[in-house]
Design an enzyme around this catalytic site. Sequence first.
Site, PDB file in Angstrom:
ATOM      1  N   HIS A  38       0.827  -1.215   0.000  1.00  0.00           N
ATOM      2  CA  HIS A  38       0.000   0.000   0.000  1.00  0.00           C
ATOM      3  C   HIS A  38       0.858   1.260   0.000  1.00  0.00           C
ATOM      4  O   HIS A  38       0.365   2.341   0.311  1.00  0.00           O
ATOM      5  CB  HIS A  38      -0.910   0.018   1.233  1.00  0.00           C
ATOM      6  CG  HIS A  38      -1.738  -1.198   1.410  1.00  0.00           C
ATOM      7  ND1 HIS A  38      -2.648  -1.608   0.452  1.00  0.00           N
ATOM      8  CD2 HIS A  38      -1.807  -2.112   2.409  1.00  0.00           C
ATOM      9  CE1 HIS A  38      -3.235  -2.726   0.876  1.00  0.00           C
ATOM     10  NE2 HIS A  38      -2.739  -3.058   2.053  1.00  0.00           N
ATOM     11  N   HIS A  67      -7.299  -4.706  -0.773  1.00  0.00           N
ATOM     12  CA  HIS A  67      -6.658  -5.987  -1.049  1.00  0.00           C
ATOM     13  C   HIS A  67      -7.434  -6.737  -2.118  1.00  0.00           C
ATOM     14  O   HIS A  67      -7.317  -7.952  -2.260  1.00  0.00           O
ATOM     15  CB  HIS A  67      -6.596  -6.849   0.208  1.00  0.00           C
ATOM     16  CG  HIS A  67      -6.107  -6.116   1.405  1.00  0.00           C
ATOM     17  ND1 HIS A  67      -6.965  -5.547   2.314  1.00  0.00           N
ATOM     18  CD2 HIS A  67      -4.854  -5.825   1.811  1.00  0.00           C
ATOM     19  CE1 HIS A  67      -6.250  -4.940   3.247  1.00  0.00           C
ATOM     20  NE2 HIS A  67      -4.973  -5.084   2.971  1.00  0.00           N
TER      21      HIS A  67
END
Lengths: 332, 332
Positions: free
Chosen positions: B56, B218
């Site tokens: 991320h 995700h």
Amino acid sequence: MKKLINDPATVVTDALVGVEAAHPDLRVDHEHKVVYRADAPVRGKVGLISGGGSGHEPLHGGFVGLGMLDAACPGEVFTSPTPDQMLNATTTVDSGAGVLHIVKNYTGDVMNFEMAAEMAAEAGAKVESVVTNDDVAVEDSTYTAGRRGVGVTVLVEKICGAGAETGRDLAAVAALGRKVNAWGRSMGMALTSCTVPAAGKPTFELTETEMEIGIGIHGEPGRYREPLGPAAAVAERLVDPIVQDLPYRAGDAVLAFVNGMGGTPLVELYVVFAEVKRILDGHGIAIARSLVGPYITSLEMAGCSITLLKLDDELTTLWDAPVKTPALRWGV
Amino acid sequence: MKKLINDPATVVTDALVGVEAAHPDLRVDHEHKVVYRADAPVRGKVGLISGGGSGHEPLHGGFVGLGMLDAACPGEVFTSPTPDQMLNATTTVDSGAGVLHIVKNYTGDVMNFEMAAEMAAEAGAKVESVVTNDDVAVEDSTYTAGRRGVGVTVLVEKICGAGAETGRDLAAVAALGRKVNAWGRSMGMALTSCTVPAAGKPTFELTETEMEIGIGIHGEPGRYREPLGPAAAVAERLVDPIVQDLPYRAGDAVLAFVNGMGGTPLVELYVVFAEVKRILDGHGIAIARSLVGPYITSLEMAGCSITLLKLDDELTTLWDAPVKTPALRWGV
């Protein structure tokens, strides 16, 4: 083609509406498609403008602001802006101290900036130009005679911007830009192509197991294709020709710039940065400053480029000077 | 799988070598995999730590530094860090003023941060936690009970960091984090999947003509899939549920954050920002601050998320306060 756009024909004009809405320190001339510092012209300061095809963001519009560019002229995606855009930008940012054009070495950009400079000179402006040509990959290319201008352009814009901010005159700011270009070298690579919105299909094709070393920022052919290798090998493919070209020597201090082409995650750029550090350590070259991220991109292309700039005290001080733009900001 | 890595098993550890080489203001504990402010613990200041799965970036390691986090604990890609990492970070940054854990609401992260907080408390540290859950897309998800924590986490880290820097105590910094989470809402979408290096294949499949609205960071399923639409429609799909949820009202001033998922070019994010501005104008909601770029990503996923944070004078002042991290920097 999967893109967050409204219409391939309006990508640039739509994005400029967003740039203006997001950044109150900038002003957009929508008619002429120019992004300005809201306070341009800055009294007594040399004006800096750059421009080129869109699709390389944040270059150049994201580098407009205090300590960097006074204006940026975005063309259509991967297409040179027009002399008219550049002329408008030049006359608008000229405080009387003259204007520097920072031009990447692509035939269309060079020709159009030359025409704009001539027209501006006829109208009484002092104009100088710095053409960047830092890409060691190939000598001539699809859109270029000589070497292409790539990553060092970001560093020229930052360092000339700092020089102009501290009161250097036009000749001195231009000389600074030529020094940065002369002391900087770059090379890039791609894992994937990108898709120009108006074309609607990938610019080129790479198989699932290939990478292209020495690619240009518009997908121009590089030096060679080879099977995809580990980051360590990729970094060597890029750093070795760069180091040999200037040449950089043991004892040099450099700014190391690992640039993302657009589609490569930041975590991978740090993996590459670690390899660049390892290779430079082996040459006795110290990393004194660094820049890691997507700063001169090719839309969603996956890949990276590496730029090294040899630093002295002058360049280091100007690199560290305050800057306030959407994409580079510190000290203010 | 085409990635700039050496080995799927060493992506995170290799990247941490790069982070340390690129950022002299940071220190990396390679054994425990923690990224620190080099000057931690900062005397008298509440310590702030966060962490979560890697992939991320720049979240969270890119937000370590003056005015933001004291430490970040990266897990493997899309995998929670361990309580051991979090405990090490907590005890290392604790100056005696206590430590705030900023935790995105994913089951693994929440459980591991709770264990770390208990162990740290047993060792004598004062620890508070703020759990972010700003994603309005779905109530429960693949890795989450309740709402997922996404874009507002960046804003919590910035604003709590500023609060801690100005001397607020642990309870006050935690209250600030809860206020930001309570006043912020997000929603995301994807055009493409991403590939976790260790998995070697895309997390999910979307056809060439589909997009997924309400996706998790995700690749967790969103609200629905539908044919790819123009940016104007995408922005409405995301902004309308956000505005209705708090609800934001005419007269509100907000920070508007258009986040890239990793593979979407910046020029497209500005096209989306223009649409967000248009929609908010229609509601009488003013954009007082903005953030545009890839700040909480999902590797190379193409797509975007939108976060709105209602601002008052307190939050605006803390947002504007100096920050010096790899990914967010101003005023210093």
